[in-house]
Design a protein around this motif. Structure first.
Motif, PDB file in Angstrom:
ATOM      1  N   ASP A   1       5.063  -3.488  94.356  1.00  0.00           N
ATOM      2  CA  ASP A   1       4.099  -2.395  94.222  1.00  0.00           C
ATOM      3  C   ASP A   1       3.509  -2.112  95.595  1.00  0.00           C
ATOM      4  OD1 ASP A   1       1.634  -0.923  93.878  1.00  0.00           O
ATOM      5  OD2 ASP A   1       1.713  -1.417  91.742  1.00  0.00           O
TER       6      ASP A   1
ATOM      7  N   ARG B   1      -3.859  -6.033  98.738  1.00  0.00           N
ATOM      8  CA  ARG B   1      -3.954  -7.479  98.951  1.00  0.00           C
ATOM      9  C   ARG B   1      -4.499  -7.808 100.334  1.00  0.00           C
ATOM     10  NH1 ARG B   1       0.903  -7.709  96.013  1.00  0.00           N
ATOM     11  NH2 ARG B   1       2.165  -7.711  97.903  1.00  0.00           N
TER      12      ARG B   1
ATOM     13  N   THR C   1       6.564  -4.005  86.990  1.00  0.00           N
ATOM     14  CA  THR C   1       7.395  -4.957  87.714  1.00  0.00           C
ATOM     15  C   THR C   1       8.726  -4.374  88.178  1.00  0.00           C
ATOM     16  OG1 THR C   1       8.340  -5.740  85.620  1.00  0.00           O
ATOM     17  CG2 THR C   1       6.397  -6.900  86.456  1.00  0.00           C
TER      18      THR C   1
ATOM     19  N   GLY D   1      -2.469  -1.284  88.824  1.00  0.00           N
ATOM     20  CA  GLY D   1      -1.536  -1.121  89.926  1.00  0.00           C
ATOM     21  C   GLY D   1      -1.110   0.335  90.067  1.00  0.00           C
TER      22      GLY D   1
ATOM     23  N   ILE E   1      -3.203 -10.476  91.297  1.00  0.00           N
ATOM     24  CA  ILE E   1      -2.736  -9.509  92.292  1.00  0.00           C
ATOM     25  C   ILE E   1      -2.031 -10.185  93.461  1.00  0.00           C
ATOM     26  CG2 ILE E   1      -4.919  -9.464  93.565  1.00  0.00           C
ATOM     27  CD1 ILE E   1      -4.475  -6.475  93.980  1.00  0.00           C
TER      28      ILE E   1
ATOM     29  N   TYR F   1       0.346  -4.144  86.222  1.00  0.00           N
ATOM     30  CA  TYR F   1       1.219  -3.406  87.139  1.00  0.00           C
ATOM     31  C   TYR F   1       2.639  -3.373  86.589  1.00  0.00           C
ATOM     32  CZ  TYR F   1       3.681  -7.512  89.003  1.00  0.00           C
ATOM     33  OH  TYR F   1       4.487  -8.611  89.149  1.00  0.00           O
TER      34      TYR F   1
ATOM     35  N   GLU G   1      -0.003 -12.543  93.262  1.00  0.00           N
ATOM     36  CA  GLU G   1       1.310 -13.030  92.831  1.00  0.00           C
ATOM     37  C   GLU G   1       2.231 -11.882  92.425  1.00  0.00           C
ATOM     38  OE1 GLU G   1       0.479 -15.791  89.715  1.00  0.00           O
ATOM     39  OE2 GLU G   1      -0.575 -17.194  91.031  1.00  0.00           O
ATOM     40  N   THR G   2       1.889 -10.662  92.808  1.00  0.00           N
ATOM     41  CA  THR G   2       2.699  -9.503  92.449  1.00  0.00           C
ATOM     42  C   THR G   2       3.675  -9.157  93.572  1.00  0.00           C
ATOM     43  OG1 THR G   2       1.067  -7.946  93.363  1.00  0.00           O
ATOM     44  CG2 THR G   2       0.825  -8.571  91.044  1.00  0.00           C
TER      45      THR G   2
ATOM     46  N   SER H   1      -7.301  -9.990  88.524  1.00  0.00           N
ATOM     47  CA  SER H   1      -6.334  -9.629  87.487  1.00  0.00           C
ATOM     48  C   SER H   1      -5.903  -8.179  87.633  1.00  0.00           C
ATOM     49  CB  SER H   1      -6.942  -9.844  86.101  1.00  0.00           C
ATOM     50  OG  SER H   1      -7.274 -11.207  85.897  1.00  0.00           O
TER      51      SER H   1
ATOM     52  N   LEU I   1      -0.382  -2.174  95.812  1.00  0.00           N
ATOM     53  CA  LEU I   1      -0.975  -3.507  95.720  1.00  0.00           C
ATOM     54  C   LEU I   1      -0.744  -4.317  96.983  1.00  0.00           C
ATOM     55  CD1 LEU I   1      -0.215  -4.531  92.019  1.00  0.00           C
ATOM     56  CD2 LEU I   1      -2.308  -3.531  92.981  1.00  0.00           C
TER      57      LEU I   1
ATOM     58  N   ALA J   1      -1.051  -9.943  85.733  1.00  0.00           N
ATOM     59  CA  ALA J   1      -0.810 -10.976  86.736  1.00  0.00           C
ATOM     60  C   ALA J   1      -2.001 -11.060  87.684  1.00  0.00           C
ATOM     61  CB  ALA J   1       0.461 -10.667  87.524  1.00  0.00           C
TER      62      ALA J   1
END
Length: 278
Positions: A165, A172, A189, A143, A159, A187, A161-162, A184, A168, A157
């Motif tokens: 960031d 996405r 949080t 990330g 990607i 990153y 579900e992040t 995967s 990211l 995590a």
């Protein structure tokens, strides 16, 4: 191998043998990838593919492993190859002084056990993840590490579900457009480090006439807060190095069979067709 005696005491001979037989590609050898690659070498991974077309420059000195005054202007992959062979002369290094570009999966993704994606070019990043999905090749992506000063708060995590960031978030969307549904990522949080501000004092164009009645002379000097301009993401050594080391740790766990990293996954054609009908 006497130089690995302490690693063997931790992991055992069988797991060290698994590492010696492993082949990992590290794409991007800057603030994240250089530290990840170094950790893999020192832990005993036997074969590395190093991919980066960039050379070192002065702005790299604050955070990147290959950046020294004596190495400025040299390719990062060249510097790291020499360094890594000085650590482990038995290491097999496949070096590419080139950037990964969309459509180059067949060139760079051969005979690998794992890919560490440490590049920051988003179209290339998205293509790399999709190429690994097409080949069922395990991949771990990094990330964003810019505008961060912390080393804690790293997470593994999916990607999709992040949150929190900005890089990211953009990635996405690119992955969804390519039909990806999972990948995967390591990153941070926590929130971004606050940008610095500086006071800029605006002077009057000319001195006021002393004969004029001025109620507030202080208005002649007006201070305002501005954010200093930068040409790219602000960064120090802490966050990118921590991210690279965590990626290497997870890579080692995958290679020795302790914690598997799955390949990126694409949405099945039937599911995509059903989604279009809805």
């Amino acid at each position: 191998m006497t130089w690995q005696i302490r690693s063997e005491a931790l992991l055992g001979a069988e797991k060290l043998a698994l590492l010696r037989s492993a082949h990992v590609a590290v794409l991007g050898l800057g603030g994240v990838g250089s530290w990840a690659a170094e950790a893999l070498v020192r832990t005993g991974v036997g074969q590395l593919t190093l991919i980066d077309g960039d050379s070192t420059e002065e702005s790299n000195l604050n955070r990147q492993l290959p950046a020294l005054r004596s190495s400025l202007g040299s390719y990062k992959a060249d510097i790291l190859e020499a360094r890594f062979l000085d650590i482990n002369p038995d290491l097999q290094v496949h070096k590419h002084n080139d950037f990964y570009r969309p459509g180059q999966g067949d060139i760079f993704l051969q005979g690998l056990d794992l890919v560490l994606d440490c590049i920051d070019d988003l179209p290339a990043k998205a293509d790399l993840i999709a190429a690994c999905a097409d080949r069922a090749l395990p991949l771990l992506t990094a990330g964003g590490c810019g505008f961060r000063l912390e080393t804690q708060g790293l997470a593994l995590a999916d990607i999709f579900e992040t949150a929190g960031d900005p890089m990211l978030k953009r990635l996405r969307k690119m992955l969804r457009d390519r039909g990806l549904q999972s990948a995967s990522v390591v990153y941070f949080t926590g929130p971004l480090y606050p940008r610095p501000v500086q006071k800029v004092t605006a002077k009057p164009a000319c001195l006021p006439d002393p004969s004029e009645k001025i109620e507030q002379v202080e208005q002649a000097d007006q201070a305002k807060q501005v954010t200093p301009p930068v040409s790219g993401p602000s960064s120090a050594i802490f966050a990118p190095a921590a991210c690279g080391l965590e990626m290497a740790r997870l890579a080692v766990l995958h290679l020795i069979g302790d914690q598997a990293l799955p390949p990126p996954q694409k949405i099945s054609e039937s599911a995509r067709a059903s989604a279009k009908k809805v």
